[in-house]
Design an enzyme around this catalytic site. Structure first.
Site, PDB file in Angstrom:
ATOM      1  N   CYS A  79     -14.965   9.683 -31.382  1.00 59.70           N
ATOM      2  CA  CYS A  79     -15.445  10.496 -30.354  1.00 59.70           C
ATOM      3  C   CYS A  79     -14.429   9.898 -29.243  1.00 59.70           C
ATOM      4  O   CYS A  79     -13.000  10.060 -29.799  1.00 59.70           O
ATOM      5  CB  CYS A  79     -16.352  10.541 -29.973  1.00 59.70           C
ATOM      6  SG  CYS A  79     -16.417  12.129 -28.484  1.00 59.70           S
ATOM      7  N   HIS A 167     -19.265  13.440 -34.042  1.00 58.28           N
ATOM      8  CA  HIS A 167     -20.897  12.626 -34.861  1.00 58.28           C
ATOM      9  C   HIS A 167     -21.462  12.845 -35.685  1.00 58.28           C
ATOM     10  O   HIS A 167     -22.541  13.084 -35.543  1.00 58.28           O
ATOM     11  CB  HIS A 167     -21.583  12.115 -33.296  1.00 58.28           C
ATOM     12  CG  HIS A 167     -20.396  11.871 -31.793  1.00 58.28           C
ATOM     13  ND1 HIS A 167     -21.215  10.858 -31.312  1.00 58.28           N
ATOM     14  CD2 HIS A 167     -20.307  13.317 -30.828  1.00 58.28           C
ATOM     15  CE1 HIS A 167     -20.619  10.474 -30.139  1.00 58.28           C
ATOM     16  NE2 HIS A 167     -20.493  11.816 -29.525  1.00 58.28           N
ATOM     17  N   GLU A 169     -22.965  10.573 -36.959  1.00 58.92           N
ATOM     18  CA  GLU A 169     -24.279   9.163 -36.930  1.00 58.92           C
ATOM     19  C   GLU A 169     -25.915  10.569 -36.546  1.00 58.92           C
ATOM     20  O   GLU A 169     -27.625   9.915 -36.695  1.00 58.92           O
ATOM     21  CB  GLU A 169     -24.319   8.553 -36.048  1.00 58.92           C
ATOM     22  CG  GLU A 169     -24.315   8.799 -34.662  1.00 58.92           C
ATOM     23  CD  GLU A 169     -22.936   9.017 -34.111  1.00 58.92           C
ATOM     24  OE1 GLU A 169     -22.709   8.838 -32.568  1.00 58.92           O
ATOM     25  OE2 GLU A 169     -21.734   8.992 -34.654  1.00 58.92           O
ATOM     26  N   GLY A 223     -49.651  -6.263 -32.697  1.00 60.65           N
ATOM     27  CA  GLY A 223     -48.740  -5.002 -33.104  1.00 60.65           C
ATOM     28  C   GLY A 223     -48.225  -5.394 -33.837  1.00 60.65           C
ATOM     29  O   GLY A 223     -48.354  -6.506 -34.937  1.00 60.65           O
ATOM     30  N   ASP A 225     -44.236  -6.079 -34.453  1.00 63.23           N
ATOM     31  CA  ASP A 225     -43.326  -7.950 -33.908  1.00 63.23           C
ATOM     32  C   ASP A 225     -43.845  -8.370 -34.150  1.00 63.23           C
ATOM     33  O   ASP A 225     -43.708  -9.938 -34.917  1.00 63.23           O
ATOM     34  CB  ASP A 225     -43.088  -6.703 -32.431  1.00 63.23           C
ATOM     35  CG  ASP A 225     -42.014  -6.125 -32.461  1.00 63.23           C
ATOM     36  OD1 ASP A 225     -41.708  -5.549 -33.424  1.00 63.23           O
ATOM     37  OD2 ASP A 225     -41.919  -5.276 -31.427  1.00 63.23           O
TER      38      ASP A 225
END
Length: 509
Positions: A79, A167, A169, A223, A225
């Site tokens: 783009c 695009h 993606e 959690g 992470d």
């Protein structure tokens, strides 16, 4: 170091999505601002220029020295990236006579070209641009068009340099992943060997070399992470990792005991700290959401620091920082003006004087989950919905009391338990209940009641940046509402939040 694709960010909302698609091909990539290009080492196999909200027609449009790449590395402009290259090569970019947003179809296609191999005529591509490439110089060949856009894709003759106006993606581009695979694998020659297992092996080796025999302290949250970070460090240094899991009194019902038990079964060296009363005391009378967050953060640091000081000679603080946090801190627009204060341990207090280790800083959230699964972490943690750092404090509108927390824990437990029993939990990205400061009239038996309204919230999302409300079955919602009203004293009305983000955030505070 793994081979990698370099993605240069010009400020597009889709830049992280490009990176995620490249990672899905088992190829490592990094995002860097266009004005901070890193050294082009041998590991860099190709470069992608992102889109941008800017126009090359603007006097101060973002630009880059293309000579550092041309003829040396494969280059793909997406783009704005395509328009910038065309502009720099001597082409003409003008405002579109027909602004093309949304779906378009490829009406001409040179699928003999390596970039477009296996793409089909009529394939849907996603457009999002107000400018168009009107004229191109002789050294550029048009390789794809749509009905409205003649230069939908082009190639610089004699070089592996490409520009595409659409695009690839986004999922709306039917064969976007094929195009990205063509560029990353077939043109750049990447080996597709960046896997969870490879990441674990290399990260554990790096942690061993980085930390040696030093001691590390880590604040667990329950959690994904922090848990995955803990297991990676545990594999590297074993009992020299000291984990602290703080009960702030704002967790879900029985969560402290359940998660602590899971951690111990994982072999982690964990200390659970009951600090409920300290948090309740600090929160007494506070109704402002930001002040709640700051109070919780301050007490957490105090409790964590007290516990860390009980460990002799600790030298490192481990954190579960993930890649979007890193990107945000070095974004094209500069560091965020306001760092969200509800993130877990968002910064290292000056007085702690510890070095920081962040084993997940190269991973997106979905990649963290994949690594967690490869590490065989319990599903109760890996599959857990995201949960805000301040916990139920920002799901109780108004001041916080132990009594209100108790009510909300019961409501939340009924909601989450029924999601799991009904097989809906994994279809929802995040769910929870909100205790409102609103009371309403009700009738229970022959008695008139005046009790609290609770709201249920469930959303679908990929990363929390945007979210849509979950279309849970009416029968399910009816059963949950009935159970909450019958079992939770103090609640006589249940509502369901059908707001999407944007404009409504996932949390209410």
């Amino acid at each position: 170091m793994p081979e990698k694709i370099l993605i240069l960010d010009f400020g597009s909302q889709y830049t992280q999505l490009i990176a995620r698609r490249v990672r899905e091909l088992n190829v490592y990539c990094e995002i860097h601002p266009y004005n901070h290009v890193p050294e082009l080492t041998d590991e860099v196999k190709g470069v992608i220029l992102s889109g941008s909200p800017c126009s090359v027609r603007d006097a101060e449009h973002p630009t880059i020295n293309l000579e550092q790449f041309l003829g040396k590395l494969p280059l793909l402009g997406v783009c704005y990236g395509a328009q910038l290259m065309a502009h720099e090569f001597g082409g003409e970019v003008t405002p579109s006579t027909i602004r093309e947003y949304g779906r378009a179809r490829l009406s001409e296609l040179h699928n003999h070209d390596r970039l477009l191999k296996e793409l089909t005529l009529g394939s849907v591509v996603w457009m999002s641009h107000g400018d168009t490439i009107k004229e191109i110089p002789d050294n550029i060949e048009v390789i794809a068009s749509t009905e409205s856009v003649r230069v939908a894709a082009y190639k610089l003759k004699g070089q592996e340099t490409y520009g595409i106006q659409f695009h690839p993606e986004v999922t709306h581009s039917d064969e976007g992943k094929t195009l990205l695979r063509n560029f990353v694998v077939h043109i750049c020659g990447c080996q597709q060997d960046w896997t969870s297992e490879q990441f674990i092996d290399s990260t554990v080796a790096e942690l061993k070399a980085q930390i040696g025999n030093d001691k590390v302290v880590l604040g667990l949250s329950g959690g994904v992470d922090s848990s995955v970070a803990a297991m990676l460090i545990h594999q590297a240094i074993g009992k020299n990792l000291y984990c602290i899991f703080v009960d702030n009194g704002l967790l879900r019902k029985d969560e402290f005991e359940t998660v602590l038990d899971s951690y111990k079964h994982m072999g982690l060296n964990v200390k659970g700290v009951d600090a409920k009363e300290k948090f309740y005391s600090a929160l007494a009378g506070i109704t402002d959401p930001e002040l709640k967050r700051k109070a919780i953060g301050r007490v957490f640091i105090e409790v964590f620091d007290d516990e860390a000081h009980q460990i002799e000679d600790v030298k490192w603080l481990a954190q579960g920082t993930i890649y979007p946090d890193v990107i945000e801190s070095v974004s094209v627009k500069g560091p965020s003006a306001t760092i969200k204060s509800h993130h877990n341990v968002g910064g290292l207090p000056d007085f702690m004087k510890l070095k920081v280790v962040e084993p997940l800083k190269a991973l997106f959230k979905d990649e963290v989950r994949l690594v967690g699964k490869a590490l065989q972490i319990d599903d109760i943690i890996i599959g857990r919905h995201p949960f805000p750092g301040p916990g139920l404090a920002i799901r109780i509108l108004g001041d916080i009391t132990p009594e209100k927390v108790h009510v909300l824990q019961q409501v939340d437990h009924i909601f989450i338990s029924n999601l799991k029993k009904s097989g809906l939990y994994d279809e929802v990205w995040q769910a929870g209940a909100i205790l409102t400061p609103v009371q309403s009239v009700g009738v229970m038996g022959d008695e008139r009641t005046y009790e609290n309204v609770v709201a249920l919230r469930a959303v679908t999302s990929i990363d929390g940046m945007t979210a849509d409300w979950s279309r849970l079955p009416y029968e399910f919602l009816a059963d949950v509402s009935n159970e909450i009203i019958n079992k939770v004293k103090g609640v006589n009305r249940v509502v369901y939040d059908i707001s999407s983000k944007p404009p409504a955030t996932i949390e209410w505070e």
